[in-house]
Design an enzyme around this catalytic site. Structure first.
Site, mmCIF file in Angstrom:
data_model
loop_
_atom_site.group_PDB
_atom_site.id
_atom_site.type_symbol
_atom_site.label_atom_id
_atom_site.label_comp_id
_atom_site.label_asym_id
_atom_site.label_seq_id
_atom_site.Cartn_x
_atom_site.Cartn_y
_atom_site.Cartn_z
ATOM 1 N N LYS A 106 8.024 -5.668 10.821
ATOM 2 C CA LYS A 106 7.258 -5.759 9.682
ATOM 3 C C LYS A 106 7.627 -4.650 8.814
ATOM 4 O O LYS A 106 7.691 -4.445 7.926
ATOM 5 C CB LYS A 106 5.860 -5.079 10.783
ATOM 6 C CG LYS A 106 5.238 -4.020 9.500
ATOM 7 C CD LYS A 106 3.703 -3.851 10.121
ATOM 8 C CE LYS A 106 2.262 -3.223 9.213
ATOM 9 N NZ LYS A 106 2.798 -2.159 8.943
ATOM 10 N N ARG B 159 2.270 7.937 6.667
ATOM 11 C CA ARG B 159 2.463 8.490 7.982
ATOM 12 C C ARG B 159 3.274 7.966 8.260
ATOM 13 O O ARG B 159 4.313 7.333 7.315
ATOM 14 C CB ARG B 159 1.609 6.613 8.967
ATOM 15 C CG ARG B 159 0.226 6.917 8.772
ATOM 16 C CD ARG B 159 -1.037 6.006 9.422
ATOM 17 N NE ARG B 159 -0.301 4.860 7.658
ATOM 18 C CZ ARG B 159 -0.529 3.450 8.524
ATOM 19 N NH1 ARG B 159 -1.027 3.024 9.633
ATOM 20 N NH2 ARG B 159 -0.218 2.485 7.686
ATOM 21 N N PHE C 105 3.960 -8.342 -8.963
ATOM 22 C CA PHE C 105 4.697 -9.030 -8.033
ATOM 23 C C PHE C 105 5.778 -10.108 -9.639
ATOM 24 O O PHE C 105 5.138 -10.143 -10.735
ATOM 25 C CB PHE C 105 4.910 -10.647 -7.186
ATOM 26 C CG PHE C 105 4.840 -9.546 -5.529
ATOM 27 C CD1 PHE C 105 5.312 -10.098 -4.628
ATOM 28 C CD2 PHE C 105 3.962 -8.544 -4.964
ATOM 29 C CE1 PHE C 105 5.125 -9.340 -3.389
ATOM 30 C CE2 PHE C 105 3.826 -7.943 -4.097
ATOM 31 C CZ PHE C 105 4.372 -7.951 -3.677
ATOM 32 N N LYS D 204 0.507 -0.466 -0.172
ATOM 33 C CA LYS D 204 -0.151 -0.250 -0.197
ATOM 34 C C LYS D 204 0.944 1.286 -0.207
ATOM 35 O O LYS D 204 0.441 2.465 -0.525
ATOM 36 C CB LYS D 204 -1.000 0.127 0.890
ATOM 37 C CG LYS D 204 -2.630 1.029 0.880
ATOM 38 C CD LYS D 204 -2.566 1.114 1.880
ATOM 39 C CE LYS D 204 -2.286 0.739 4.041
ATOM 40 N NZ LYS D 204 -1.915 -0.884 4.181
ATOM 41 N N TRP E 115 7.105 -0.330 -7.669
ATOM 42 C CA TRP E 115 8.105 -1.435 -6.808
ATOM 43 C C TRP E 115 9.659 -2.007 -8.922
ATOM 44 O O TRP E 115 10.459 -1.120 -8.239
ATOM 45 C CB TRP E 115 7.760 -2.753 -6.451
ATOM 46 C CG TRP E 115 8.621 -3.382 -5.669
ATOM 47 C CD1 TRP E 115 9.295 -2.397 -4.376
ATOM 48 C CD2 TRP E 115 9.882 -4.047 -6.302
ATOM 49 N NE1 TRP E 115 10.169 -3.649 -3.722
ATOM 50 C CE2 TRP E 115 11.163 -4.191 -4.308
ATOM 51 C CE3 TRP E 115 10.292 -4.803 -7.331
ATOM 52 C CZ2 TRP E 115 11.885 -5.287 -4.624
ATOM 53 C CZ3 TRP E 115 11.593 -5.024 -7.684
ATOM 54 C CH2 TRP E 115 12.417 -5.792 -6.088
ATOM 55 N N PHE F 90 -4.249 -1.021 6.850
ATOM 56 C CA PHE F 90 -4.702 -2.513 6.511
ATOM 57 C C PHE F 90 -5.722 -2.101 5.665
ATOM 58 O O PHE F 90 -5.493 -0.931 4.639
ATOM 59 C CB PHE F 90 -5.221 -3.091 8.228
ATOM 60 C CG PHE F 90 -4.091 -2.762 9.473
ATOM 61 C CD1 PHE F 90 -3.428 -3.447 9.237
ATOM 62 C CD2 PHE F 90 -5.210 -2.434 10.350
ATOM 63 C CE1 PHE F 90 -2.446 -3.619 10.554
ATOM 64 C CE2 PHE F 90 -3.901 -3.102 11.752
ATOM 65 C CZ PHE F 90 -3.096 -3.289 11.635
ATOM 66 N N THR G 120 4.563 1.736 -1.044
ATOM 67 C CA THR G 120 4.474 1.793 -2.328
ATOM 68 C C THR G 120 4.023 1.839 -3.138
ATOM 69 O O THR G 120 4.563 2.837 -4.363
ATOM 70 C CB THR G 120 5.376 0.465 -2.582
ATOM 71 O OG1 THR G 120 6.004 -0.351 -1.302
ATOM 72 C CG2 THR G 120 5.962 0.040 -3.771
ATOM 73 N N ALA H 151 -3.273 1.602 13.645
ATOM 74 C CA ALA H 151 -4.271 1.459 12.974
ATOM 75 C C ALA H 151 -5.568 0.468 13.708
ATOM 76 O O ALA H 151 -6.170 0.055 12.411
ATOM 77 C CB ALA H 151 -3.780 0.783 11.431
#
Length: 559
Positions: A108, A97, A384, A74, A412, A304, A76, A276
């Protein structure tokens, strides 16, 4: 086989512009900038006076399907979409954030994007940055110290030490601090009592900072925070202890948004980072409003999946900030959808069209949820390297068959260029589909009615079960007149239900609310379901184990 560079290796190769140059290019004047080195700065809130007559840009929210261990990307996507919008000729700001040190050194990771869609200087942003986390930690713990000192010095407010609801915080994952005993060592050290630590981002001070519109609003909200009850049941607030002014003083710089840049020199405002789950999981209202004044587009995210982060953004943050989003982007990965379709993480590398089709129900439900707020929505398929052409084609076709705008997202690997198609689809949607944003529920409704609306409309559940404890707490909030506030659901992020093992789009379930608490300063009611961890622990092999720095100051292992 070509070697993939790590995020930090990519970031360290970036050609950064001085932040003064970025600011100048984007209409921030020199005397409005407070420098923290060469590549990061705070922006003085006086800028709002100068820009007050400039029309706001378009607010774009980036959210996601329910997260899985396979990853969704998210942050990225948010960074890459901002870069892509600028690449196709739109003036776009990004608002994110701030990362928390606990996850950075745990498992994480940070929240600075990834690959060729990152905000930089990545090391600074993920570590101490401009000191906001420390200021929030200190303000929170000043209030904790004031509570215990008040009791020690005579307790004129008659605080019941068994009913202190305010917790201490630390910006680190430390399971040993979850349950502690304070004031051991005899009478000079105060009254012995059980206490708890949370991670800093779970502090209500963080939520207050992110929902405040200016410094005086911040101070007033700090004063309203409920910290304890007296022995007769009276609510005790920070203003009763007369410490909210000192707390605001500690936060006088933290309330100013931070400006940095992406790998492609797109400006990014990184400010605040509330938990969150027990908070609303979005960057500050101040940073969002500033980005809307400085750009034609402001791309931001919520924590999330859409059932948690987007719902809170739209029902809590937009109410308090008087914000009207133009559109929502839902990030989905083929890997994550296959997990929602029943595939284990170990088997994600294999093509599985049936699992992808089965897992699509989660994405479909989140698209439906955004529609309930009257907003245009598009799906960004975060690519991906091991996604097959057949899987990509199937997912795009499933979206089109459902009448959903969709685009492939390859930021990405390729940065803004890899998001150009996504940006073009978004702009076309925003320019041709009106936003009819409206909150999901009326805050004047009862707490049970508001929770039931969220559960049935957003989660797809059959209703709510309130425990006896929760019912008593609701009655107490009604007596205190604190029930007419938005709801902040504390629920597992992994499922639409309160059972993290129920993936996809489960049916026939009810949500059990165990506790109901109020964040009176932030301005929302927290309904806890399941087991919500507010002080994480470190994993068996923490991320910190692979981090190092050499004699030249070059950092390695930071993602």
């Amino acid at each position: 086989m070509a070697k993939f560079l790590s995020d930090i290796e990519i970031a360290q190769q970036a050609k950064l512009k001085p932040i003064t140059e970025i600011a100048n290019e984007w209409n921030v004047e020199e005397d409005e900038l407070e420098l923290y080195g060469k590549y990061k700065a705070k922006i003085n809130l006086s800028i709002f006076d100068r820009l007050k007559d400039r029309p706001d840009g378009k607010l774009i929210l980036v959210t996601a399907i329910n997260p899985t261990p396979a990853g969704e990307g998210k942050s990225t996507t948010t960074v890459g979409l901002g870069q892509a919008l600028n690449k196709i000729g739109k003036k776009a700001f990004i608002a994110l954030r701030e990362p928390s040190l606990g996850p950075v050194f745990g498992v994480k990771g940070g929240a600075a994007g990834g690959g060729h869609a990152q905000v930089v200087p990545m090391e600074d942003i993920n570590l101490h940055f401009t000191g906001d986390m420390h200021a929030i930690t200190t303000a929170n713990n000043l209030l904790s110290a004031a509570i215990d000192n008040h009791i020690h010095q005579g307790n004129s407010l008659d605080i019941d030490s068994r009913q202190i609801v305010w917790k201490r915080v630390l910006d680190m994952n430390d399971r040993a601090l979850r349950e502690v005993v304070v004031a051991m060592g005899g009478k000079p050290n105060g009254f012995v009592r059980q206490d708890n630590f949370m991670i800093t981002v779970a502090s209500e001070v963080m939520a207050v900072l992110c929902l405040s519109n200016d410094l005086m609003d911040l101070k007033e909200r700090l004063g309203r925070m409920l910290v304890a009850y007296s022995r007769t049941g009276k609510a005790i607030t920070a203003s009763d202890l007369n410490v909210h002014g000192a707390m605001a003083l500690l936060l006088k710089d933290a309330i100013k948004p931070n400006i940095v840049q992406t790998l492609e020199n797109t400006p990014a405002l990184i400010h605040g980072g509330p938990f969150a789950n027990i908070a609303h999981g979005c960057n500050s209202i101040i940073a969002t409003k500033l980005g809307l004044k400085l750009g034609d587009y402001l791309v931001t995210e919520a924590g999330f999946g859409a059932d948690l982060g987007a719902e809170k953004f739209l029902d809590i943050k937009c109410r308090y900030g008087n914000l009207k989003p133009a559109a929502v982007v839902i990030v989905a990965t083929i890997r994550a959808l296959k997990m929602h379709g029943g595939v284990s993480k170990a088997e994600l590398g294999e093509e599985n069209l049936d699992a992808l089709k089965n897992g699509f129900v989660n994405l479909s439900k989140q698209v439906e949820n955004i529609g309930k707020f009257g907003l245009p929505v598009m799906v960004a398929v975060n690519k991906f390297f091991n996604d097959t052409d057949a899987e990509i084609d199937l997912l795009i076709n499933l979206c089109k068959e459902a009448g959903v705008n969709v685009a492939l997202n390859d930021v990405w690997a390729k940065g803004g260029e890899g998001g150009s198609d996504m940006a073009k689809v978004l702009v076309d949607m925003v320019e041709n589909q009106a936003s009819n944003y409206k909150p999901l529920y009326n805050i004047e409704d009862s707490i049970p009615d508001k929770v039931n609306t969220i559960v049935t409309e957003i989660y797809g559940g059959d209703g709510v079960i309130f425990t006896g404890k929760a019912k008593k707490e609701i009655k107490k909030l009604e007596e205190l007149g604190l029930d007419k506030l938005p709801i902040c659901m504390a629920k597992t992020q992994y499922s639409l239900s309160d059972d993290p093992s129920l993936l996809g789009a489960p049916k026939g379930f009810k949500i059990t609310v165990k506790e109901v608490k109020v964040s009176a300063g932030a301005g929302f009611i927290v309904c806890l379901t399941g087991d919500i961890m507010t002080m994480p622990g470190l994993p068996k092999v923490p991320a910190a184990d692979r981090m190092d720095i050499d004699e030249k100051g070059v950092i390695t292992g930071l993602f």
